[in-house]
Design a protein around this motif. Structure first.
Motif, mmCIF file in Angstrom:
data_model
loop_
_atom_site.group_PDB
_atom_site.id
_atom_site.type_symbol
_atom_site.label_atom_id
_atom_site.label_comp_id
_atom_site.label_asym_id
_atom_site.label_seq_id
_atom_site.Cartn_x
_atom_site.Cartn_y
_atom_site.Cartn_z
ATOM 1 N N GLU A 155 1.159 -0.601 -8.532
ATOM 2 C CA GLU A 155 -0.075 0.244 -8.655
ATOM 3 C C GLU A 155 -1.244 -1.080 -8.801
ATOM 4 O OE1 GLU A 155 0.668 1.557 -12.769
ATOM 5 O OE2 GLU A 155 1.560 3.249 -11.824
ATOM 6 N N HIS A 196 4.806 -0.945 -12.019
ATOM 7 C CA HIS A 196 4.865 0.287 -13.024
ATOM 8 C C HIS A 196 5.643 0.159 -14.247
ATOM 9 C CE1 HIS A 196 6.050 4.530 -13.763
ATOM 10 N NE2 HIS A 196 4.859 4.848 -13.089
ATOM 11 N N ARG A 252 5.060 3.222 -4.492
ATOM 12 C CA ARG A 252 5.080 4.115 -5.803
ATOM 13 C C ARG A 252 5.016 3.429 -6.900
ATOM 14 N NH1 ARG A 252 9.602 8.753 -7.561
ATOM 15 N NH2 ARG A 252 8.767 9.341 -9.642
ATOM 16 N N TYR A 253 5.864 2.188 -6.910
ATOM 17 C CA TYR A 253 6.262 1.566 -8.280
ATOM 18 C C TYR A 253 5.307 0.132 -8.378
ATOM 19 C CZ TYR A 253 9.991 4.749 -9.318
ATOM 20 O OH TYR A 253 10.661 5.814 -9.387
ATOM 21 N N TYR A 260 -2.454 -6.485 -8.279
ATOM 22 C CA TYR A 260 -1.567 -5.468 -8.539
ATOM 23 C C TYR A 260 -0.671 -5.505 -9.621
ATOM 24 C CZ TYR A 260 -2.590 -3.499 -3.707
ATOM 25 O OH TYR A 260 -3.273 -2.731 -2.731
ATOM 26 N N GLU A 300 0.917 -1.124 0.089
ATOM 27 C CA GLU A 300 -0.030 -0.048 -0.023
ATOM 28 C C GLU A 300 0.758 1.200 0.092
ATOM 29 O OE1 GLU A 300 -3.119 0.315 -0.299
ATOM 30 O OE2 GLU A 300 -3.794 -1.838 -0.212
ATOM 31 N N GLU A 308 -4.433 -2.804 -10.221
ATOM 32 C CA GLU A 308 -5.071 -2.968 -11.419
ATOM 33 C C GLU A 308 -6.290 -2.067 -11.522
ATOM 34 O OE1 GLU A 308 -4.109 -4.444 -13.859
ATOM 35 O OE2 GLU A 308 -2.701 -6.461 -13.576
ATOM 36 N N ASP A 309 -6.435 -1.619 -12.764
ATOM 37 C CA ASP A 309 -7.803 -0.925 -13.051
ATOM 38 C C ASP A 309 -8.793 -2.086 -13.445
ATOM 39 O OD1 ASP A 309 -9.543 0.804 -13.881
ATOM 40 O OD2 ASP A 309 -8.237 1.609 -15.245
#
Length: 295
Positions: free
Chosen positions: A199, A215, A196-197, A212, A193, A201-202
C-alpha cells in the motif's frame, strides 16, 4: 429420443475432453520462480539468461577481459525465443524446461526452431540445477541486478521496508533467559502499482511521498512465524539465512513473482528491554513536524 440422448452424451464427452486438455496445459506453479534473470559462468564467459513472464526468453553471452572488465571487442552471442515449463510425467520426476530459439546471433550451438530440453533437478529462488539431454549437470544462479535499483528489465522496482519487527523467542527450557528477536527487512518488489498487499504510505499522517508499506496481513504472518522461533534457530548468521528463506516462502503466496528479494538490514537478539527500545528507535519512522505558519 435416442438421437437426443446421443447428442447429449457427445456434448458431455467433448466437455470432458476439453477439461482434460485444459488441465494438461496448465503450467506448474514453479513457473513464477523461474521468471527473471539468471547467470551461467564458465571460465571468463558469462551467460545471462532472462525468462520473461510472457513466455519469451533472451540470452546474451559476455566475455570477461583484463581487470575483470567485460571485453567490449569480443563477439557477443545473442539468442531470443520462447520457453515453457512442463510438469513431470510421474510424481517425483523432474520438471521439464523447454527453450525454443527464434533468433540466434553469434557462434553458439543454439539453432533457430530447434528446442532444447532441460531436466530441472533442483529449483530454488536463487539457483537451478539442470541436466540437458545427454549432457552434464549445470547450475544457473539468480542474477541480482547491476542496473539502477529502481528498474529491472524495464519493470520498476520498489523497496518496501517492514519497519522494526520484534518478538519474544520461544523458550526451550524453563530456566532460559528471556530473549527478543529484532529484525528489519527491506523487500524488493516489482510492478507494485495495483498490488493488493503493498500500500502507498499515507502522507496525511507523516508517510513519505512515493513510499510504500506492507499490508498488515503480511506483517502479521512474519511476526507469527518469528514468534515460533527459539534462540537455537537464530543464534548464528548461517541459521538466520534459513529463516530468511522461510520469509520468502511465507510471503510468496501473497506477492507471487512480484517479490524479487528480501534484504536483511539488521538482526539483533537481545535479552533486555533497553536493547529492544534502542533497535526500535533506530528504525522507527521519523515524525514529520508541521511547518509553522508563514514559514
Amino acid at each position: 429420443m435416442k438421437n437426443g440422448f446421443k447428442r447429449d452424451a457427445r456434448r458431455v464427452m467433448w466437455v470432458l475432453v476439453a477439461l482434460v486438455l485444459v488441465a494438461c496445459d496448465k503450467e506448474p506453479p514453479e513457473r513464477d520462480m523461474i521468471v527473471g534473470p539468471w547467470k551461467d559462468t564458465i571460465a571468463s564467459y558469462h551467460t545471462i539468461i532472462s525468462f520473461r513472464s510472457n513466455g519469451s526468453f533472451g540470452i546474451i553471452r559476455l566475455v570477461e577481459g583484463q581487470h575483470s572488465k567485460i571485453d567490449e571487442k569480443a563477439e557477443r552471442v545473442k539468442v531470443d525465443g520462447k520457453w515453457k515449463l512442463l510438469p513431470p510425467e510421474m510424481e517425483g520426476d523432474p520438471l521439464l524446461l523447454i527453450m525454443t530459439p527464434e533468433m540466434v546471433v553469434g557462434d553458439t550451438p543454439w539453432a533457430v526452431d530447434t528446442p532444447v530440453t532441460y531436466l530441472i533437478e533442483r529449483l530454488t529462488r536463487n539457483s537451478m540445477l539442470l541436466r540437458p539431454s545427454g549432457g552434464e549437470r549445470i547450475t544457473w544462479d539468480r542474477l541480482r541486478s547491476t542496473k539502477a535499483p529502481e528498474e529491472e528489465d524495464g519493470i520498476p522496482l520498489t523497496q518496501v521496508p517492514t519497519g522494526p519487527l520484534v518478538v519474544g523467542l520461544t523458550k526451550e527450557r524453563l530456566n532460559e533467559d528471556n530473549r527478543y528477536l529484532c529484525v528489519q527487512l527491506i523487500l524488493t518488489v516489482n510492478d507494485v502499482e495495483g498490488l493488493r498487499y503493498v500500500e502507498p504510505e499515507d502522507t496525511s499522517v507523516g508517510g513519505a511521498p512515493g513510499a510504500y508499506r506492507l499490508h498488515p496481513s503480511l506483517l502479521e504472518a512474519l511476526v507469527l512465524h518469528m514468534s515460533r522461533l527459539s534462540y537455537r534457530d537464530v543464534r548464528s548468521l548461517k541459521r538466520f539465512h534459513e529463516v530468511r528463506a522461510d520469509f520468502i516462502r511465507i510471503l510468496t503466496p501473497y506477492l507471487g513473482s512480484h517479490l524479487q528479494d528480501i534484504k536483511v538490514v539488521k538482526v539483533v537478539v537481545t535479552s533486555t528491554r533497553d536493547g529492544v527500545s534502542e533497535f526500535v528507535g533506530e528504525f522507527a519512522p521519523e515524525k514529520v513536524i508541521a511547518p509553522e505558519a508563514g514559514s
